[in-house]
Every structure is written in structure tokens, then in C-alpha cells.
Motif scaffolding. Sequence first.
Motif, PDB file in Angstrom:
ATOM      1  N   LEU A   1       1.016  -0.966   0.170  1.00  0.00           N
ATOM      2  CA  LEU A   1      -0.180   0.343   0.052  1.00  0.00           C
ATOM      3  C   LEU A   1       1.114   1.358  -0.194  1.00  0.00           C
ATOM      4  N   THR A   2       1.747   1.206   0.804  1.00  0.00           N
ATOM      5  CA  THR A   2       2.507   2.319   0.545  1.00  0.00           C
ATOM      6  C   THR A   2       3.423   2.522  -0.681  1.00  0.00           C
ATOM      7  N   PRO A   3       3.574   2.372  -1.636  1.00  0.00           N
ATOM      8  CA  PRO A   3       3.806   2.952  -3.066  1.00  0.00           C
ATOM      9  C   PRO A   3       3.390   3.581  -4.127  1.00  0.00           C
ATOM     10  N   VAL A   4       1.726   2.474  -3.449  1.00  0.00           N
ATOM     11  CA  VAL A   4       0.626   3.053  -4.011  1.00  0.00           C
ATOM     12  C   VAL A   4      -0.188   4.398  -3.626  1.00  0.00           C
ATOM     13  N   VAL A   5      -0.007   4.653  -2.219  1.00  0.00           N
ATOM     14  CA  VAL A   5       0.069   5.922  -1.527  1.00  0.00           C
ATOM     15  C   VAL A   5       0.676   7.259  -1.984  1.00  0.00           C
ATOM     16  N   PHE A   6       2.671   6.419  -1.779  1.00  0.00           N
ATOM     17  CA  PHE A   6       3.091   7.936  -2.786  1.00  0.00           C
ATOM     18  C   PHE A   6       3.006   8.057  -4.223  1.00  0.00           C
ATOM     19  N   THR A   7       2.601   6.493  -4.137  1.00  0.00           N
ATOM     20  CA  THR A   7       2.158   7.864  -6.084  1.00  0.00           C
ATOM     21  C   THR A   7       0.813   8.498  -6.242  1.00  0.00           C
ATOM     22  N   THR A   8       0.362   8.057  -5.617  1.00  0.00           N
ATOM     23  CA  THR A   8      -1.324   8.508  -5.704  1.00  0.00           C
ATOM     24  C   THR A   8      -1.102  10.228  -5.174  1.00  0.00           C
ATOM     25  N   ALA A   9      -0.490  10.372  -3.995  1.00  0.00           N
ATOM     26  CA  ALA A   9      -0.209  11.879  -3.658  1.00  0.00           C
ATOM     27  C   ALA A   9       0.364  12.575  -4.556  1.00  0.00           C
ATOM     28  N   SER A  10       1.468  11.703  -4.525  1.00  0.00           N
ATOM     29  CA  SER A  10       2.655  12.643  -6.426  1.00  0.00           C
ATOM     30  C   SER A  10       1.684  13.053  -7.700  1.00  0.00           C
ATOM     31  N   ALA A  11       1.026  12.126  -7.965  1.00  0.00           N
ATOM     32  CA  ALA A  11      -0.200  12.298  -8.974  1.00  0.00           C
ATOM     33  C   ALA A  11      -0.781  14.001  -8.468  1.00  0.00           C
ATOM     34  N   LEU A  12      -1.580  13.770  -7.611  1.00  0.00           N
ATOM     35  CA  LEU A  12      -2.310  14.708  -7.132  1.00  0.00           C
ATOM     36  C   LEU A  12      -1.484  15.565  -6.906  1.00  0.00           C
ATOM     37  N   ALA A  13      -0.114  15.699  -6.749  1.00  0.00           N
ATOM     38  CA  ALA A  13       0.473  17.694  -6.674  1.00  0.00           C
ATOM     39  C   ALA A  13       0.718  17.982  -5.125  1.00  0.00           C
ATOM     40  N   ILE A  14       0.423  16.651  -4.132  1.00  0.00           N
ATOM     41  CA  ILE A  14      -0.001  16.432  -2.806  1.00  0.00           C
ATOM     42  C   ILE A  14       1.118  15.819  -2.121  1.00  0.00           C
ATOM     43  N   ARG A  15       1.707  17.017  -1.237  1.00  0.00           N
ATOM     44  CA  ARG A  15       3.632  16.219  -0.216  1.00  0.00           C
ATOM     45  C   ARG A  15       2.727  15.000   0.109  1.00  0.00           C
ATOM     46  N   PRO A  16       3.946  13.732  -0.569  1.00  0.00           N
ATOM     47  CA  PRO A  16       3.225  12.350   0.026  1.00  0.00           C
ATOM     48  C   PRO A  16       3.633  12.363   1.796  1.00  0.00           C
ATOM     49  N   LYS A  17       3.996  12.994   2.284  1.00  0.00           N
ATOM     50  CA  LYS A  17       4.862  13.026   3.424  1.00  0.00           C
ATOM     51  C   LYS A  17       3.792  12.564   4.328  1.00  0.00           C
ATOM     52  N   PRO A  18       3.125  13.225   4.763  1.00  0.00           N
ATOM     53  CA  PRO A  18       1.966  12.593   5.906  1.00  0.00           C
ATOM     54  C   PRO A  18       0.964  11.647   5.564  1.00  0.00           C
ATOM     55  N   HIS A  19       1.382  11.120   4.319  1.00  0.00           N
ATOM     56  CA  HIS A  19       0.612  10.013   3.658  1.00  0.00           C
ATOM     57  C   HIS A  19       1.058   8.836   4.320  1.00  0.00           C
ATOM     58  N   VAL A  20       2.418   8.875   4.007  1.00  0.00           N
ATOM     59  CA  VAL A  20       3.247   7.486   3.842  1.00  0.00           C
ATOM     60  C   VAL A  20       3.675   6.700   5.128  1.00  0.00           C
ATOM     61  N   TYR A  21       3.751   8.224   6.256  1.00  0.00           N
ATOM     62  CA  TYR A  21       3.807   8.116   7.385  1.00  0.00           C
ATOM     63  C   TYR A  21       2.284   7.327   8.396  1.00  0.00           C
ATOM     64  N   ALA A  22       1.436   7.935   7.685  1.00  0.00           N
ATOM     65  CA  ALA A  22       0.596   7.387   7.791  1.00  0.00           C
ATOM     66  C   ALA A  22       0.379   5.726   7.718  1.00  0.00           C
ATOM     67  N   CYS A  23       0.370   5.425   6.811  1.00  0.00           N
ATOM     68  CA  CYS A  23       1.458   3.901   6.628  1.00  0.00           C
ATOM     69  C   CYS A  23       1.728   3.165   7.204  1.00  0.00           C
ATOM     70  N   ASN A  24       3.074   3.849   7.634  1.00  0.00           N
ATOM     71  CA  ASN A  24       3.798   2.816   8.733  1.00  0.00           C
ATOM     72  C   ASN A  24       3.729   3.091  10.197  1.00  0.00           C
ATOM     73  N   HIS A  25       2.262   4.160  10.178  1.00  0.00           N
ATOM     74  CA  HIS A  25       2.219   3.730  11.948  1.00  0.00           C
ATOM     75  C   HIS A  25       0.392   2.624  11.888  1.00  0.00           C
TER      76      HIS A  25
END
Length: 408
Positions: A120-144
Motif C-alpha cells: 500500500l505504501t508505494p500506491v499511496v506515495f504515487t497517488t499523492a504525487s499524482a495529485l501534486a500533494i506532499r506525500p510525507k503525511p500519507h506515507v507516514y500514516a501507512c507506517n504508523h
Amino acid sequence: MPTAISLLLLLAVLGFAVVRPRGLPEAVGAVPAAVLTVVAGLVPWRDAVHELGDLGPTVGFLAAVLLLAYLADRSGVFRFAGAVAARWSGGSPQRLLGIVFVIAAAVTAALSLDATVVLLTPVVFTTASALAIRPKPHVYACNHLANSASLLLPVSNLTNLLAMSAAGLSFLGFAGLMALPWLAVIAVEYVILRRFFADDLATPPHRPPVEPVPAPRFALAVLGVTLAGFALASPLGAHPAWVALAGALVLAVRLRVGLPTLVRKANPGFCVFVLALGVVVLGVSRSGFGTLVDRVAPHHPDLLGLLAMAFLAALLANVLNNLPATLMLLPFTAHSPGLVLAVLLGANIGPNLTYVGSLATLLWRQILHKSGHPPVTGEFLRLGALTVPACLIVGVASLWVSLRVSGL
């Protein structure tokens, strides 16, 4: 001397697993250490064989669920989840974070924390990047959430499967007691991550076109039936490994995946590592270190006892890794369901404090390094220092309520 030898062997195994020199499997370091544990007389060979027998079904489930998660990914489940998140977010970073929380919590609960980290983490990273959103909060959410949202079901984490039999709980009994702590911990994680990453989430929404991804209905149906099968298997006395294997085989036949690929994706090397680690940890438990842990571990499942056990498990998870911490503490819970579940709170939430707390966190770190956006250690530690104590306190309080309501 036995205490020093057993601890050195355990630290050597964990160090090898973290570094993995030349990309060698974790088992390359663990198997010789397990053999030395027996040869040095730290664990009699009969006890070692008995430990392997006890861990066998749990490790079998691990292999089956890794395979199930891989086949779900091959079926497009995670691509579909990413497309849904992109469409429903409307380009809003805050809304995307909430959607990622829901998806990550569901994936972790149903397919285990490894699926959330690796798939899921790579998918979330790609999704956020495609939306021009900073992916850091979302990939940290995956880890936590891979760690803290793995509290709900016995199949969500290897530590849970180890603890379920020690607690003497059924699948549904376990889920019933952990539902309230699971929800409470996820809510605390969301509030803290939302405030911690406020600047990253403050960017204006961007609405690029989102390419639709068809729903993998067959795979989603198989996953749903498999999850229901987990609940039905426990009263019938069947181990959930057979249910996970059945679901994986159905998807494998549908996708026409060959046997060599299935064996490889079941990660037999890691399964052997877990078995060997169990023998090494048994040696530590029988040493003076195990005696010390027994002395400081609480033996009464009142509120203070649950809180002390959870924080002890979190401490050991960040010193020894959460799997050895769980293996070490379970014999000292006197089969009290409350203390066993408190161990899980500490072992599953605690790894969000440091990189070495769980193997899943180490995998997550490797994935971000490969993506070219490695986590900043200071930031990771600060976020962990905020979330872990708060989640442990709220989780223990919720568990205490669940135990009182159930009469345990």
C-alpha cells in the motif's frame, strides 16, 4: 555467562536482519544462532523442537497471508484502492489523509501489516504525487497504521497469532476485546498526525484528471470470503492458515500463477527466520535476563498492571524488536487475557517510536529510501514520541473498559 551468550546471539540475529549484508536472507544469520543456542546448552534440543512445533502453524499462516497479499496486489486491489482514494479526495491533502487512514487500517486488519507497508505504501506515495500533494503525511500514516492498526484481528500481525492461543480467546472474542482499543488508537494517531503535518496538509487542493481503475470484483469477493472464513474457522477448531491458503489458491488459479512464483512469494526464508528466532528468544527467556523480566512484569490485570505491561512490551520492542519482545513476555502473563492483550498493545504500538521496533518499519524505511524520499530520523523520532505514549495510554484505558464489559 549464559545470559551474556543468549543476549549476544539475539542481538547478532537482529543486527543481521536489519543490515542484511549483501542482501542475504534473515535466516542466514538466525539459523546458525539457533543451532548455537542448542549446542551451548542454553535450550535443550527437545525444548527447541517443541518450540518449533508450537510456532509452526503461526509461521504457516504468515506464509499464506504473504501469498494472499501478493495475489491481491496482482489482481489490482491496491491499484483500485489508490484510484478510489484519488477520486474521493478531490485533490484535498486533508481529505486524502483521512481516506488513507481508512484504507490502511482496513488493509492492516484484513491482510496484515506487511501488506500495508510493502504494497500500500508505494500506491499511496504515487497517488499523492499524482495529485501534486506532499506525500510525507500519507506515507507516514501507512507506517504508523501498519503497526498500531494491527490490533484488531488475530490475523493482522504475527504477534497477534502468537498471543491468541496464549490468551485462550476465539477469533471473534479477540476481535471483540480489541475493537475499542483499535478505534481509539487510530483516532489518536489521526489527530496527532493531522497536527504534526499541518504545514504539509495546508497546500491548496489540486484536481488533476484521475484515470478510472475497474474494481477487481473477484479478488475483493475472495478476500471478503476469506476474512469471514477466519471468523468461522476458530469455533470449528481450524487454524486460520488453512483459510488464508485456500483464499490464496483460489486467486492463484484465477491468475494462473505458477508454483515456483507462489513458493517464492510465500517468503520461506523469512519463515525460517521466525522459527529460528523463536529458539534464540527461548534461550534468552531462560537466562538471567528472562528472570529479570519476570520480576518486573506485572502479574495482575488491573488498570495499572495493564499499563505497566504495555509500556514494558513497548520498551522491549524498541530494544529487541517486537517479535522477540512478544515471545519473551507471553510466558510471564500467566495466561491472563488482559495481560496478553496489553503485551500486544505495547508490541504493536511501541514500534512506531524507533526504526528497529518492528521489521515492518524497517521495510517501510527501505521502500522510502528506494523512492528517493528517505524519512528524516529526527522527524520520525519526534512523531513517535508524540504518538506512542498517547496511544498506549488511550489503548490501555480502552482495553480495560472492554475487559470490564466482557467480565474478564
